[in-house]
Structures are given as structure tokens and as C-alpha cells.
Design a protein around this motif. Structure first.
Motif, PDB file in Angstrom:
ATOM      1  N   PRO A 173      -8.780 -24.772  50.605  1.00 45.93           N
ATOM      2  CA  PRO A 173      -9.002 -26.218  50.600  1.00 45.93           C
ATOM      3  C   PRO A 173      -8.094 -26.958  49.615  1.00 45.93           C
ATOM      4  N   GLU A 174      -7.753 -28.191  49.985  1.00 49.05           N
ATOM      5  CA  GLU A 174      -6.933 -29.061  49.159  1.00 49.05           C
ATOM      6  C   GLU A 174      -7.548 -30.449  49.140  1.00 49.05           C
ATOM      7  N   GLY A 226     -10.505 -21.885  43.676  1.00 45.87           N
ATOM      8  CA  GLY A 226      -9.310 -21.898  44.508  1.00 45.87           C
ATOM      9  C   GLY A 226      -9.026 -23.207  45.208  1.00 45.87           C
ATOM     10  N   VAL A 227      -9.659 -24.298  44.810  1.00 40.25           N
ATOM     11  CA  VAL A 227      -9.368 -25.604  45.410  1.00 40.25           C
ATOM     12  C   VAL A 227      -8.068 -26.115  44.792  1.00 40.25           C
ATOM     13  N   ARG A 228      -7.100 -26.441  45.641  1.00 46.12           N
ATOM     14  CA  ARG A 228      -5.814 -26.967  45.164  1.00 46.12           C
ATOM     15  C   ARG A 228      -5.897 -28.488  45.100  1.00 46.12           C
ATOM     16  N   PHE A 229      -5.387 -29.044  44.006  1.00 46.80           N
ATOM     17  CA  PHE A 229      -5.410 -30.492  43.809  1.00 46.80           C
ATOM     18  C   PHE A 229      -3.997 -31.035  43.980  1.00 46.80           C
ATOM     19  N   THR A 279     -11.762 -25.870  38.379  1.00 49.28           N
ATOM     20  CA  THR A 279     -12.182 -25.719  39.774  1.00 49.28           C
ATOM     21  C   THR A 279     -11.142 -24.939  40.572  1.00 49.28           C
ATOM     22  N   TYR A 280      -9.872 -25.191  40.302  1.00 46.39           N
ATOM     23  CA  TYR A 280      -8.802 -24.423  40.941  1.00 46.39           C
ATOM     24  C   TYR A 280      -8.895 -22.946  40.539  1.00 46.39           C
ATOM     25  N   ASP A 281      -9.049 -22.696  39.263  1.00 45.03           N
ATOM     26  CA  ASP A 281      -9.065 -21.335  38.742  1.00 45.03           C
ATOM     27  C   ASP A 281     -10.240 -20.535  39.308  1.00 45.03           C
TER      28      ASP A 281
END
Length: 153
Positions: A94-95, A118-121, A113-115
Motif C-alpha cells: 500500500p501507498e 510496510g506502508v509507503r508514503f 508505520t513504513y518500518d
């Protein structure tokens, strides 16, 4: 006092998927492409003045579609109001756009949240791991995180 979202709904009629109140807490679910204009409005509109981003996180509903939901907790100290925003995300990778340009404190919340999930911003100024080493190959708060076979940190 409970946050009145009628002005938000009338200003962004196509952005709000739903809104609900539970025990005085108001949650608004938004379309993903409306996040930035809605957040800017909530920060700048004098009736809301949500100038403080308390938290950003995501939830992994592994067996549902959409699997991931972004969650933003906002505070208006001027009006003593709170608001929770939710944004459903699609796909296994997800992005979503970063809100760090609206609330600079989002920088570290989004990195966490990314770490962990795995959500990419998109357009994040420094999207890199914040807790785990760079060589870590997965995200430990995902429901499908492999518990066996992981090396030491």
C-alpha cells in the motif's frame, strides 16, 4: 464536546465515505485521493483548527479487503476537539501521500508505520526504517509476518 463534521461533509461531499460517533469519539473515513485537501482544510479552517497531529498508524486486517487502513488522530487545542481519520488502502504494497507537509510531526510517525507495516508514503522527505536495521526484509506488525527463521537484529 463532540466534533461536528457537517461542514467537512458539505465542503468535501465526494471525499467522505462514512462518519460515525462512538462514545464521543468521531471517526471520518475518507477516499485516499482526498486525504491532503481534507487535512489542509481541517488544519486551516477556523471552525476546526486541527493543528496538532497526535498519531499516525495503520491497521492490518489480513483477511479483509481492503487489507490496510491508515489512521490519523487529530487534536484542536483551540476548540478542545478530537477527530480520527481513516483511509482504506488497497493492495499488498500500500501507498499513500505523506501528510508531513501539513503536520511536520508526521515525518516520524510515517517512518514508523513504513518500518513496521510496510506502508509507503509518497513524497515523504526521508522514508527509511526508524526502528529496524536497513537489511530487515519484512515488516513485523503485518499479520503474515514470518515468526520462524528470522535472524537476530
Amino acid at each position: 464536546m463532540m466534533t461536528d463534521v457537517s461542514k467537512l461533509k458539505s465542503t468535501f461531499p465526494d471525499a467522505v465515505l462514512s462518519s460515525e460517533e462512538y462514545r464521543g469519539d468521531v471517526t471520518v473515513t475518507l477516499k485516499q485521493d482526498s486525504l491532503l485537501p481534507v487535512c489542509s482544510f481541517l488544519r486551516d479552517d477556523p471552525d476546526y483548527s486541527f493543528r496538532f497531529l497526535v498519531d499516525v498508524t495503520a491497521v492490518d486486517y489480513y483477511d479483509r479487503t481492503p487489507r490496510f487502513i491508515m489512521v490519523y488522530h487529530l487534536l484542536s487545542m483551540k476548540h478542545n476537539l478530537r477527530l480520527r481519520l481513516k483511509v482504506p488502502l488497497t493492495g499488498e504494497m500500500p501507498e499513500i501521500e505523506t501528510v508531513s507537509g501539513i503536520w511536520p510531526t508526521a515525518n516520524w510517525h510515517e517512518r514508523e508505520t513504513y518500518d513496521l507495516l510496510g506502508v509507503r508514503f509518497i513524497n515523504h522527505p526521508d522514508l527509511r526504517r526508524i526502528l529496524l536495521p536497513d537489511h530487515w526484509d519484512c515488516h513485523p506488525l503485518r499479520k503474515d509476518y514470518p515468526l520462524e527463521g528470522k535472524g537476530e537484529i
